[in-house]
Design a protein around this motif. Structure first.
Motif, PDB file in Angstrom:
ATOM      1  N   SER A 133      -5.982  11.036  -1.448  1.00  0.00           N
ATOM      2  CA  SER A 133      -6.142   9.526  -1.303  1.00  0.00           C
ATOM      3  C   SER A 133      -7.200   9.257  -0.733  1.00  0.00           C
ATOM      4  N   ASP A 134      -7.976   8.312  -1.121  1.00  0.00           N
ATOM      5  CA  ASP A 134      -9.050   7.507  -0.441  1.00  0.00           C
ATOM      6  C   ASP A 134      -9.018   6.108  -0.128  1.00  0.00           C
ATOM      7  N   LYS A 135      -9.869   5.522   0.853  1.00  0.00           N
ATOM      8  CA  LYS A 135      -9.733   4.248   1.162  1.00  0.00           C
ATOM      9  C   LYS A 135     -11.537   3.857   1.270  1.00  0.00           C
TER      10      LYS A 135
ATOM     11  N   LYS B 260      -7.522   1.239  -1.874  1.00  0.00           N
ATOM     12  CA  LYS B 260      -7.036   2.678  -1.781  1.00  0.00           C
ATOM     13  C   LYS B 260      -6.622   2.932  -3.063  1.00  0.00           C
ATOM     14  N   LYS B 261      -6.970   4.335  -3.375  1.00  0.00           N
ATOM     15  CA  LYS B 261      -6.413   4.990  -4.651  1.00  0.00           C
ATOM     16  C   LYS B 261      -6.318   6.565  -4.599  1.00  0.00           C
TER      17      LYS B 261
ATOM     18  N   GLU C 208       0.840  -1.330   0.123  1.00  0.00           N
ATOM     19  CA  GLU C 208       0.063   0.146   0.103  1.00  0.00           C
ATOM     20  C   GLU C 208       0.797   1.174  -0.072  1.00  0.00           C
TER      21      GLU C 208
ATOM     22  N   GLY D 246     -10.127   7.155   4.560  1.00  0.00           N
ATOM     23  CA  GLY D 246      -9.277   7.852   3.846  1.00  0.00           C
ATOM     24  C   GLY D 246      -8.124   8.527   4.472  1.00  0.00           C
ATOM     25  N   SER D 247      -7.671   9.529   3.738  1.00  0.00           N
ATOM     26  CA  SER D 247      -6.848  10.408   4.347  1.00  0.00           C
ATOM     27  C   SER D 247      -6.652  11.943   4.109  1.00  0.00           C
TER      28      SER D 247
ATOM     29  N   ARG E 238      -4.562   3.403  -8.796  1.00  0.00           N
ATOM     30  CA  ARG E 238      -4.568   2.376  -7.573  1.00  0.00           C
ATOM     31  C   ARG E 238      -3.508   2.525  -6.770  1.00  0.00           C
ATOM     32  N   THR E 239      -3.735   2.602  -5.322  1.00  0.00           N
ATOM     33  CA  THR E 239      -2.175   2.703  -4.706  1.00  0.00           C
ATOM     34  C   THR E 239      -2.210   1.861  -3.813  1.00  0.00           C
ATOM     35  N   SER E 240      -3.073   0.530  -3.630  1.00  0.00           N
ATOM     36  CA  SER E 240      -2.946  -0.645  -2.943  1.00  0.00           C
ATOM     37  C   SER E 240      -3.678  -1.755  -3.741  1.00  0.00           C
TER      38      SER E 240
ATOM     39  N   SER F 110      -0.021   8.104   1.491  1.00  0.00           N
ATOM     40  CA  SER F 110      -1.152   9.102   0.961  1.00  0.00           C
ATOM     41  C   SER F 110      -0.222  10.489   0.464  1.00  0.00           C
TER      42      SER F 110
END
Length: 151
Positions: A130-132, A109-110, A68, A136-137, A103-105, A71
């Motif tokens: 960044s959100d999950k 997460k993206k 992952e 999110g962050s 996509r970051t995971s 953020s």
């Protein structure tokens, strides 16, 4: 007889091109951690290009696409020619529209970039965050593009 139909709505987001990267942490196994710089053109606004720098996790998990990413991201957008707004953007009907997604995971997460139009100041604003699915962050970055007549 019951007929079930479904409608699939496709949103088109920009594809990024890697401009370059720098290593931040050496990893013995797998790729190093790095900061990647990517460029994309707004898919709905002609002649606006955005550059994003983002953290990319390395190591074994990163090399396999299982890590992952953090953020952390920054964005800078510029007018690169005469800007042409479509009617929906000019009338504020597409506020907060996603123009880029990465996509970051593995699954949840993206990193996203959304666009707003500030009609009063005649500027486009691009927000990256960044959100999950669950959490999110609040980390975010912003870039504004004043629309200037182009010769």
């Amino acid at each position: 007889m019951i007929i079930i139909t479904s409608v699939i709505f496709a949103t088109f987001t920009a594809r990024a091109e890697v401009v370059g990267s720098v290593d931040t942490v050496f990893k013995v196994f797998g790729p190093d951690h790095k900061i990647v710089v990517e460029a994309f053109d707004d898919p709905d606004v002609k002649n606006v290009t955005c550059y994003i720098s983002r953290a990319k996790t390395g190591g074994i998990k990163g090399g396999l696409g299982l890590a992952e990413d953090t953020s952390d991201a920054a964005i800078s957008c510029q007018q690169v020619g005469p800007v042409e707004l479509n009617d929906n953007i000019a009338k504020g009907k597409t506020e907060g529209e996603v123009v880029f997604r990465k996509r970051t995971s593995l699954v949840f997460k993206k990193l996203q970039v959304v666009r707003f139009y500030d009609k009063k100041r005649n500027a486009l604003i691009y927000l990256t965050y960044s959100d999950k699915v669950v959490d999110g962050s609040p980390k975010n970055a912003l870039s504004a593009v004043p629309i200037i007549p182009w010769k």
